[in-house]
Write a protein that holds these residues in place. Structure first.
Motif, mmCIF file in Angstrom:
data_model
loop_
_atom_site.group_PDB
_atom_site.id
_atom_site.type_symbol
_atom_site.label_atom_id
_atom_site.label_comp_id
_atom_site.label_asym_id
_atom_site.label_seq_id
_atom_site.Cartn_x
_atom_site.Cartn_y
_atom_site.Cartn_z
ATOM 1 N N ALA A 179 -90.508 -26.826 -34.330
ATOM 2 C CA ALA A 179 -89.329 -27.275 -33.210
ATOM 3 C C ALA A 179 -87.848 -27.505 -34.447
ATOM 4 C CB ALA A 179 -89.542 -28.112 -32.805
ATOM 5 N N LYS A 180 -86.936 -26.455 -33.733
ATOM 6 C CA LYS A 180 -86.038 -26.023 -34.541
ATOM 7 C C LYS A 180 -85.140 -26.400 -33.335
ATOM 8 C CE LYS A 180 -83.426 -22.882 -36.922
ATOM 9 N NZ LYS A 180 -84.137 -21.430 -37.319
ATOM 10 N N LYS A 181 -83.941 -27.373 -34.102
ATOM 11 C CA LYS A 181 -82.634 -27.746 -33.060
ATOM 12 C C LYS A 181 -81.254 -27.455 -33.909
ATOM 13 C CE LYS A 181 -80.822 -29.983 -29.318
ATOM 14 N NZ LYS A 181 -81.103 -30.867 -28.341
ATOM 15 N N ILE A 182 -80.529 -26.913 -33.488
ATOM 16 C CA ILE A 182 -79.149 -26.672 -34.537
ATOM 17 C C ILE A 182 -78.576 -27.921 -33.606
ATOM 18 C CG2 ILE A 182 -77.401 -24.919 -35.069
ATOM 19 C CD1 ILE A 182 -79.531 -23.133 -35.636
ATOM 20 N N VAL A 208 -87.299 -31.574 -41.479
ATOM 21 C CA VAL A 208 -85.725 -30.990 -42.485
ATOM 22 C C VAL A 208 -84.684 -31.243 -42.495
ATOM 23 C CG1 VAL A 208 -85.637 -29.655 -44.473
ATOM 24 C CG2 VAL A 208 -88.184 -29.473 -44.099
ATOM 25 N N VAL A 209 -84.140 -31.959 -42.174
ATOM 26 C CA VAL A 209 -82.158 -31.850 -41.938
ATOM 27 C C VAL A 209 -81.666 -30.618 -43.155
ATOM 28 C CG1 VAL A 209 -80.335 -32.698 -41.210
ATOM 29 C CG2 VAL A 209 -82.570 -34.293 -40.587
ATOM 30 N N THR A 223 -85.546 -29.106 -38.620
ATOM 31 C CA THR A 223 -86.830 -28.476 -38.206
ATOM 32 C C THR A 223 -87.620 -29.202 -38.375
ATOM 33 O OG1 THR A 223 -86.191 -26.678 -39.964
ATOM 34 C CG2 THR A 223 -88.239 -26.059 -38.585
ATOM 35 N N ALA A 224 -88.801 -29.543 -37.381
ATOM 36 C CA ALA A 224 -90.250 -30.415 -37.042
ATOM 37 C C ALA A 224 -91.241 -29.372 -37.593
ATOM 38 C CB ALA A 224 -89.645 -31.272 -36.522
ATOM 39 N N MET A 225 -92.552 -29.851 -37.997
ATOM 40 C CA MET A 225 -93.684 -29.462 -37.770
ATOM 41 C C MET A 225 -94.706 -30.516 -37.230
ATOM 42 S SD MET A 225 -93.844 -26.527 -40.770
ATOM 43 C CE MET A 225 -93.299 -27.525 -42.098
ATOM 44 N N ILE A 236 -88.279 -34.280 -33.483
ATOM 45 C CA ILE A 236 -86.830 -33.531 -33.689
ATOM 46 C C ILE A 236 -85.845 -34.804 -32.666
ATOM 47 C CG2 ILE A 236 -85.064 -32.065 -32.213
ATOM 48 C CD1 ILE A 236 -87.023 -30.135 -33.621
ATOM 49 N N VAL A 237 -86.386 -34.881 -31.660
ATOM 50 C CA VAL A 237 -85.064 -36.411 -31.015
ATOM 51 C C VAL A 237 -84.626 -37.023 -31.614
ATOM 52 C CG1 VAL A 237 -85.129 -37.425 -28.882
ATOM 53 C CG2 VAL A 237 -86.496 -34.477 -28.597
#
Lengths: 422, 422
Positions: A179-182, A208-209, A223-225, A236-237
């Motif tokens: 999962a990824k967030k920007i 990872v940030v 990014t989370a796995m 991520i949240v």
């Protein structure tokens, strides 16, 4: 997991190209929790590649090679790897057919060695080239994984995003979901963002940030796995909340879209048109607006009023305003924005006036800029900025600050330190 | 002579920075006849650097290390090299004084390890940092030469150009004199230039001829070395003639100045002012003009007429012209250029109108563009271009083609395939 990136190509070793591939790949692999042990650029020579492969295997689990997959005689990466791993090359028929069809439909002569581009190691996973011809591949031996990607960056990036990432997660990351967030920031320096988020900027944990500059904006990439997609999202949240808390005043949006594109979407969703009257930025704001996709639906035109004469004669800023307040003033910004809005059939008029530098203007130091905004319904307002002494950087900051003020206006965010027209 | 470049820094291995230093150094060293055997990016770890130094010494005579010279605890390049070469570090007092003065005159706190930046190897040649604090150095052992340069590109480039090149020529190139010339081309692709000059593009002879893209322009860089400066110049003149013969129609100038700056100098020397009316480029031409140094002396303003309404109502292009010929036409380009010239107090009026893409316009395929030029004395004329399908590249090509037409007009060069207004 550790990786080494080997970039093959003489253009890199004579300074004809900057190694953007390595920058992209280190960023993407770091996000997947893979540490880059070393990145190296070498010439297209079989002995050199063999020597580098031997060395890389000592400290890396994944070896990524970019370049050297084309149809030229010196594109020897596949044949060298085949010899080195004692694995034969086989023809990928889909790719071969694509190459033949491509040359049939164009005026280009099919190169003699065109088959080179369609070859892949036996037992490897071929990676389709979405925007070019040369096939990439992923291969696992008993001890190492090898990834071959094309040299042109506009082929490498889509091949990585669309076809390579799923293969890496399946075969090297135990099929974990990503999962990824920007989160996008504007208005603070990279050093400040680094300082404010220091304890969260970790690359050896999950999530990872990472922080990346994108022009004047900053991307915070999370990014989370996890085995389950849901858990990855949850991870991520949690960290996202903390990041938002610390960077709130600077957040301009989420995802890949930059500030002008964010403003574009807001304008389209509200069915509004924009225009600009520019002095120090001399067309840079209008140019940015008109470069947006389907610009015609948000924009009909605008004016560059660099001299006082043009401000007065063509836009209609009164001589009195210029004499009393000067052109580096809220009053001049008010009038420029209002007149432009009325003339160019727009709902929002933006003005930019100030001292770009390197000289002072009207006693104002270089980097002093007023951005004004006029609308149909609300009071006209303006904001004063102090940038720096560098002319072109001042122009860029001015344009981005103007877009940010429009964004704030459209989302109903308070804009601090503005001056309203009486 | 062979060189290896070692770039030290974790930002390179997490994708936070593109390795522009390596691109710059490979270009500059190649020009001096030095071949780059390998370029590598590693993390800031003493063991890693030691291992890489050992390896590099096997295939390179000159070892260039960039980065790791700062005042942070992990800036260990100097101490590692000192241990590795068994040469003590000594303080460079000039640099130490500069560091103390700098911090006194600013609000910044002097870092604890600030002395690190002022250290240099015993018997080395210190290289002053023109734009920063950390000292560089050049050191020769019995077998190898070592060059240490700072990581920030805006410190590395001036240190290389001003202080490092003379040291390299004196100590490694037997005090030879260097002569350099750049010929600038526009209007052909890099592939075409490569093809046309193939047999001259040699990097292992003297003079060295190199091709570099600079935006849409191409730089042909000739570097010659000789004991006497005169002979070096002579060597350049000979090969330059051949290059000029082969590339004549595409030559736009010499040296570091790009096309807009070339046009700027021509306008200033003739005391002329320019303006523009832009449709598809939406302000990009005007923005480029206004970004030039002292733009106010060649430019008062211009207009962006994106929609038909604005072309007609604000610029004065007649409805009849638009109805009869469309906006993608010579006639529309004529009128836009003439009206803009008259309105904005200019000697030269430039117009850009066409289909930027991705959609067609008035049946014209994307990339069809008319550039018009109006002057006080001569007949108005326009030229039709066909670029490609990529919107933003079309805009860039349009702007550069417009500048080139203005250049051709001002130097009295024939402009092929133009249409004159009757």
């Amino acid at each position: 997991m550790k990786a080494e990136i080997i970039s093959v190509g003489s253009s890199l070793l004579t300074g004809r190209a900057v190694n953007e591939n390595a920058a992209f790949l280190t960023r993407e692999l770091t996000a997947l929790g893979i540490t880059i042990a070393e990145a190296v650029m070498i010439a297209e020579e079989p002995e050199k590649l063999t020597e580098t492969l031997k060395r890389a295997e000592k400290h890396a689990d994944l070896i990524v090679i970019t370049g050297g997959l084309g149809p030229d005689a010196d594109d020897s990466v596949k044949t060298t790897l085949s010899k080195y791993l004692k694995k034969p090359l086989v023809l990928d028929e889909d790719t071969q057919n694509r190459i033949i069809t491509f040359h049939k439909n164009s005026d280009l002569v099919m190169p003699e060695n065109n088959q080179l581009q369609a070859l892949t190691l036996l037992d490897s996973i071929p990676l389709e080239n979405v925007t070019g011809l040369a096939l990439g591949m992923f291969y696992q031996s008993d001890t190492h994984a090898y990834l071959l990607l094309p040299g042109p960056t506009d082929e490498l990036i889509p091949m990585f995003n669309e076809n390579t990432k799923p293969v890496i997660t399946k075969h090297l990351l135990k099929n974990k979901k990503i999962a990824k967030k920007i989160i996008r920031l504007f208005g603070l320096t990279l050093a400040q963002a680094n300082h404010d988020l220091a304890d969260l900027l970790t690359t050896e944990t999950n999530p990872v940030v990472q922080l990346y500059p994108d022009g004047l904006e900053i991307e915070v990439q999370i990014t989370a796995m996890h085995k389950s997609e849901e858990k990855a999202q949850e991870a991520i949240v949690k960290i996202e909340k903390e990041i938002v808390k610390r960077t709130q005043p600077f957040i301009i949006g989420e995802g890949d879209q930059n500030l002008p594109n964010i403003v574009r979407e807001l304008l389209i969703s509200k069915d509004l048109k924009i225009t600009g009257a520019e002095s120090l930025t001399g067309g840079a704001f209008l140019s940015e607006v008109s470069s947006l996709f389907e610009a015609g639906s948000i924009f009909e035109g605008g004016i560059v009023t660099y001299s006082e004469t043009i401000k007065n004669e063509l836009l209609g800023v009164t001589k009195e305003t210029i004499r009393k307040h000067g052109v580096v003033s809220a009053e001049c910004a008010f009038e420029m924005a209002e007149k432009a809005r009325a003339k160019f059939n727009a709902d929002i008029g933006v003005s930019l006036t100030g001292a770009a530098g390197p000289s002072s203007l009207e006693g104002e130091i270089p980097g002093t800029v007023w951005v004004g905004i006029a609308t149909k319904e609300n009071e006209t307002f303006a904001k004063k900025f102090h940038f720096g002494y560098k002319r072109n950087l001042n122009r860029e900051y001015s344009v981005w600050s103007a877009f940010n003020m429009v964004r704030q206006l459209l989302v109903g965010e308070a804009i601090p330190d503005t001056v309203k027209k009486k």
